[in-house]
Design a protein around this motif. Structure first.
Motif, mmCIF file in Angstrom:
data_model
loop_
_atom_site.group_PDB
_atom_site.id
_atom_site.type_symbol
_atom_site.label_atom_id
_atom_site.label_comp_id
_atom_site.label_asym_id
_atom_site.label_seq_id
_atom_site.Cartn_x
_atom_site.Cartn_y
_atom_site.Cartn_z
ATOM 1 N N ARG A 61 0.909 -1.390 0.032
ATOM 2 C CA ARG A 61 0.126 -0.320 0.377
ATOM 3 C C ARG A 61 1.175 1.481 -0.086
ATOM 4 N N ASN A 62 2.348 1.132 -0.862
ATOM 5 C CA ASN A 62 2.621 2.118 -0.647
ATOM 6 C C ASN A 62 2.486 3.550 -1.652
ATOM 7 N N TRP A 63 2.016 3.124 -3.086
ATOM 8 C CA TRP A 63 1.380 3.514 -3.953
ATOM 9 C C TRP A 63 0.150 4.683 -3.979
ATOM 10 N N TYR A 64 -0.025 5.645 -3.695
ATOM 11 C CA TYR A 64 -2.236 6.021 -3.645
ATOM 12 C C TYR A 64 -1.859 6.909 -5.104
ATOM 13 N N LEU A 65 -3.483 7.169 -5.527
ATOM 14 C CA LEU A 65 -3.775 7.357 -6.247
ATOM 15 C C LEU A 65 -4.716 8.533 -6.080
ATOM 16 N N ASN A 66 -5.357 9.723 -6.047
ATOM 17 C CA ASN A 66 -6.276 11.044 -5.846
ATOM 18 C C ASN A 66 -6.534 11.406 -6.310
#
Length: 208
Positions: A119-124
């Motif tokens: 869960r180290n990548w994120y998309l907002n």
């Protein structure tokens, strides 16, 4: 550009566990380089101005609803505008040419989806509201030609990696696309100007 993408990918591959749990809260800050322009439309015109480089500095906070989803908000000093513009000095009558510098206080509110094995990548994605702070060309005030606010779409993608038990560094790319007409004052009402801005940011986050 390729080197930056390789760096982001490498950081994503070699991070330790950064997944958050429901109820966790993160705060932090970032600084970045902006690439901004405007889209011009109306009177059979559909064009965009040359891009201008600036910077942004901001604070960020996120509340986690689960290990995958959170609500993220930012408060940003945002340098926008475009290159190769002009303005008339009302006192001297002289016309000056240069970059149109339009600075805002920007507040994005976005849903943030965390993905990847750790869960180290994120998309907002979400929306932003912005409030005009100043506008000028080569020191000549042009703020009367702009509306006091702006509104549009905000989105971004990034990666985090831990540096201690409660601190993480992050690298992200984010963009803004304006919905509202920023032209105000005595501007031609048949012409619409909309902000566009992308940025590469680095920052730090702390768990609360």
């Amino acid at each position: 550009m390729k080197k930056l993408l390789l760096l982001v990918t490498g950081l994503g591959l070699f991070t330790a566990t950064v997944a958050q749990e429901k109820g966790d809260f993160e705060v932090g800050g970032n600084i970045g380089v902006n690439f901004s322009n405007i889209v011009v439309s109306g009177n059979n015109i559909d064009d965009q101005a040359d891009s201008k480089t600036g910077f942004n500095i901001g604070a960020t906070g996120e509340y986690y609803f689960s290990d995958r989803w959170g609500l993220k908000a930012k408060l940003i000093y945002d340098q926008k505008g475009w290159a190769d513009s002009f303005a008339q000095n009302q006192e001297t009558g002289n016309v000056v040419r240069g970059d149109m510098k339009v600075d805002y206080l920007t507040i994005p509110v976005m849903a943030n989806w965390h993905f990847g094995k750790q869960r180290n990548w994120y998309l907002n994605f979400g929306f932003y509201g912005a409030f005009l702070l100043k506008a000028e060309v080569e020191g000549v005030d042009t703020s009367e030609g702009f509306n006091n606010s702006d509104f549009g779409l905000a989105l971004g993608i990034g990666v985090k990696f831990p540096v201690s038990d409660n601190a993480k560094l992050f690298i992200e790319y984010d963009g803004q696309s304006g919905f509202s007409n920023i032209a105000g004052g005595e501007s031609d009402s048949s012409i619409t100007l909309r902000n566009g801005r992308s940025a590469f940011n680095i920052g730090v986050l702390f768990d609360l």
